[in-house]
Design a protein around this motif. Structure first.
Motif, short mmCIF file in Angstrom:
data_model
loop_
_atom_site.label_atom_id
_atom_site.label_comp_id
_atom_site.label_asym_id
_atom_site.label_seq_id
_atom_site.Cartn_x
_atom_site.Cartn_y
_atom_site.Cartn_z
N GLY A 15 51.34 36.80 51.97
CA GLY A 15 52.63 36.19 52.31
C GLY A 15 53.14 35.20 51.29
O GLY A 15 54.31 34.83 51.34
N ASP A 16 52.30 34.73 50.37
CA ASP A 16 52.74 33.74 49.39
C ASP A 16 51.94 33.92 48.11
O ASP A 16 50.82 33.42 48.00
N PRO A 17 52.49 34.64 47.13
CA PRO A 17 51.74 34.88 45.89
C PRO A 17 51.51 33.63 45.06
O PRO A 17 50.68 33.64 44.14
N PHE A 18 52.22 32.52 45.37
CA PHE A 18 52.03 31.28 44.63
C PHE A 18 50.94 30.41 45.23
O PHE A 18 50.55 29.40 44.64
N SER A 19 50.45 30.76 46.42
CA SER A 19 49.40 29.99 47.07
C SER A 19 48.11 30.05 46.26
O SER A 19 47.65 31.13 45.90
N ARG A 20 47.54 28.88 45.95
CA ARG A 20 46.28 28.85 45.20
C ARG A 20 45.17 29.54 45.97
O ARG A 20 44.28 30.17 45.40
N TYR A 21 45.20 29.43 47.29
CA TYR A 21 44.19 30.06 48.12
C TYR A 21 44.28 31.58 48.01
O TYR A 21 43.28 32.28 47.83
N VAL A 22 45.51 32.09 48.12
CA VAL A 22 45.72 33.53 48.00
C VAL A 22 45.31 34.01 46.62
O VAL A 22 44.66 35.06 46.46
N GLN A 23 45.66 33.24 45.60
CA GLN A 23 45.31 33.63 44.23
C GLN A 23 43.79 33.68 44.05
O GLN A 23 43.27 34.59 43.40
N LEU A 24 43.08 32.73 44.63
CA LEU A 24 41.62 32.73 44.52
C LEU A 24 41.02 33.96 45.21
O LEU A 24 40.13 34.62 44.66
N LEU A 25 41.53 34.28 46.39
CA LEU A 25 41.02 35.46 47.11
C LEU A 25 41.30 36.74 46.34
O LEU A 25 40.45 37.64 46.27
N LEU A 26 42.48 36.84 45.72
CA LEU A 26 42.79 38.02 44.92
C LEU A 26 41.90 38.11 43.69
O LEU A 26 41.55 39.21 43.23
N THR A 27 41.53 36.96 43.14
CA THR A 27 40.66 36.94 41.97
C THR A 27 39.28 37.49 42.32
O THR A 27 38.66 38.24 41.54
N LEU A 28 38.77 37.14 43.48
CA LEU A 28 37.42 37.53 43.89
C LEU A 28 37.36 38.94 44.46
O LEU A 28 36.34 39.63 44.33
N PHE A 29 38.46 39.35 45.11
CA PHE A 29 38.47 40.64 45.78
C PHE A 29 39.74 41.38 45.41
O PHE A 29 40.77 41.24 46.06
N GLY A 30 39.68 42.17 44.35
CA GLY A 30 40.87 42.87 43.86
C GLY A 30 41.12 44.16 44.62
O GLY A 30 40.38 45.13 44.47
N PRO A 31 42.16 44.21 45.46
CA PRO A 31 42.45 45.42 46.23
C PRO A 31 43.13 46.49 45.39
O PRO A 31 43.71 46.21 44.34
N ARG A 32 43.09 47.72 45.87
CA ARG A 32 43.75 48.83 45.17
C ARG A 32 45.26 48.84 45.41
O ARG A 32 46.02 49.29 44.57
N HIS A 33 45.66 48.35 46.57
CA HIS A 33 47.08 48.31 46.90
C HIS A 33 47.42 46.91 47.42
O HIS A 33 46.75 46.39 48.30
N VAL A 34 48.46 46.31 46.85
CA VAL A 34 48.90 44.97 47.24
C VAL A 34 50.35 45.03 47.69
O VAL A 34 51.20 45.62 47.02
N THR A 35 50.62 44.43 48.84
CA THR A 35 52.00 44.26 49.30
C THR A 35 52.28 42.78 49.46
O THR A 35 51.54 42.08 50.17
N VAL A 36 53.30 42.29 48.79
CA VAL A 36 53.75 40.90 48.93
C VAL A 36 54.90 40.88 49.92
O VAL A 36 55.94 41.50 49.68
N VAL A 37 54.69 40.21 51.05
CA VAL A 37 55.72 40.09 52.08
C VAL A 37 56.23 38.67 52.07
O VAL A 37 55.53 37.75 52.51
N ASP A 38 57.41 38.47 51.55
CA ASP A 38 57.91 37.09 51.41
C ASP A 38 59.43 37.11 51.33
O ASP A 38 60.00 37.75 50.45
N ASP A 39 60.07 36.38 52.25
CA ASP A 39 61.52 36.24 52.22
C ASP A 39 61.95 34.89 51.68
O ASP A 39 63.11 34.51 51.80
#
Length: 329
Positions: free
Chosen positions: A70-94
């Motif tokens: 929900g927030d690609p700028f979140s440091r928490y989200v960025q850390l999780l993406l760094t450790l666990f790289g998914p094959r498909h990513v959807t960013v849901v943010d208005d």
């Protein structure tokens, strides 16, 4: 027959801000009412919270074929993406930051919120490797697809799919609202983020209230109690602190026949959520003299872009620096 909700796990990385926590609690309950399982993760609850979160979410993230953030700028989200790289990513943010995210992704730039200055402080320097890796994980590449689901007008970065959020679910579940016949103002956190001068902001809020006969002020969840007190006393407005996102509050009603906002997410989302109701949404542009010295050099251009691309909203502009009235432009 297997229900689609069986494959979706929703995790809320709870923030510390009380207003944000309250809104997320209500949104989590709405998701549960729709049949989804929601896990509330106290990701920022003191010492050990980060390690505990990584331990609890590591398995599901490694097994997930698609991760929705929900927030690609979140440091928490960025850390999780760094450790666990998914094959498909959807960013849901208005949020309006989605426009900046898409532009930075397309240009291969460092991910940084638009209202922050470009220089790196000590914390940013420490987290720079995480941000750099997260940007790569949020970019399409071999074995990875990226989708942006948003109502904001964004240009799809090369290889990225953009899916429009039309707010069909919101219109289907709520409303149509009763209209008060007057006007409502929508607050912003531009003062709290160091972009706009507080005194200038309050003067313009007063002008808008007088010009449009507004009586209510819907506060942004990050607005300070001190500023909201001044809004009530100096502008004579009833301050409303919504316990749900404004799109849902407005759709449920009652809502003013005119809704006036500064450049923000709602000038793009409210026309969609309130389509067919007769409510007019207007955006008051930010004048250069309202900006603080602490504002990012990109602030004026970014805010002008937010207002200028809001195709469903009328534009307001002051008639001269000392104008007492703000009229439709």
């Amino acid at each position: 027959m297997k229900d689609a909700t069986d494959d979706l796990k929703i995790v809320v990385l709870s923030p510390t801000d009380p207003m944000s926590r309250g809104q997320l609690r209500r949104m989590a309950q709405l998701a549960r009412d729709e049949g989804f399982a929601v896990h509330w993760q106290e990701a920022r609850a003191g010492r050990g919270a980060l390690v505990r979160t990584l331990r609890e979410l590591g398995g599901p993230l490694r097994a997930a074929d698609r991760v929705i953030v929900g927030d690609p700028f979140s440091r928490y989200v960025q850390l999780l993406l760094t450790l666990f790289g998914p094959r498909h990513v959807t960013v849901v943010d208005d949020g309006t930051a989605t426009m900046e995210f898409a532009a930075q992704l397309a240009g291969g730039e460092r991910l940084v919120r638009w209202h922050r200055k470009g220089d790196l402080g000590p914390r940013e320097l420490v987290l720079a490797p995480v941000t750099s890796m997260a940007r790569r994980r949020l970019a399409p590449g071999p074995g990875r697809t990226v989708e942006i689901f948003t109502s904001l007008p964004v240009q799809a970065p090369p290889g990225t799919e953009v899916t429009a959020n039309s707010y069909a679910w919101t219109r289907d579940r709520f409303g149509p609202p009763a209209l008060t016949g007057g006007a409502d103002l929508v607050g912003t956190s531009l003062v709290e983020t160091g972009v706009v001068d507080a005194d200038q902001y309050l003067r313009v809020v007063g002008r808008l209230a007088r010009a449009h006969g507004a009586t209510r002020y819907f506060a942004h969840r990050r607005e300070s109690p001190e500023k909201l007190h001044r809004v009530a006393v100096e502008a004579g407005l009833q301050v409303v602190r919504p316990d749900l996102p404004l799109e849902l509050i407005a759709r449920r009603g009652p809502i003013g026949s005119t809704v006036v906002s500064f450049p923000s997410t709602v000038v793009h989302t409210l026309p969609l959520a309130l389509a067919g109701t007769g409510v007019k949404v207007a955006v008051c542009e930010i004048e250069p003299e309202w900006l603080r010295a602490t504002a990012s050099p990109r602030a004026q251009g970014f805010l002008a872009g937010v207002a200028g691309t809001a195709s469903g909203a009328d534009r307001l502009a002051p008639r001269g620096p000392g104008a007492d009235r703000l009229e439709f432009g």
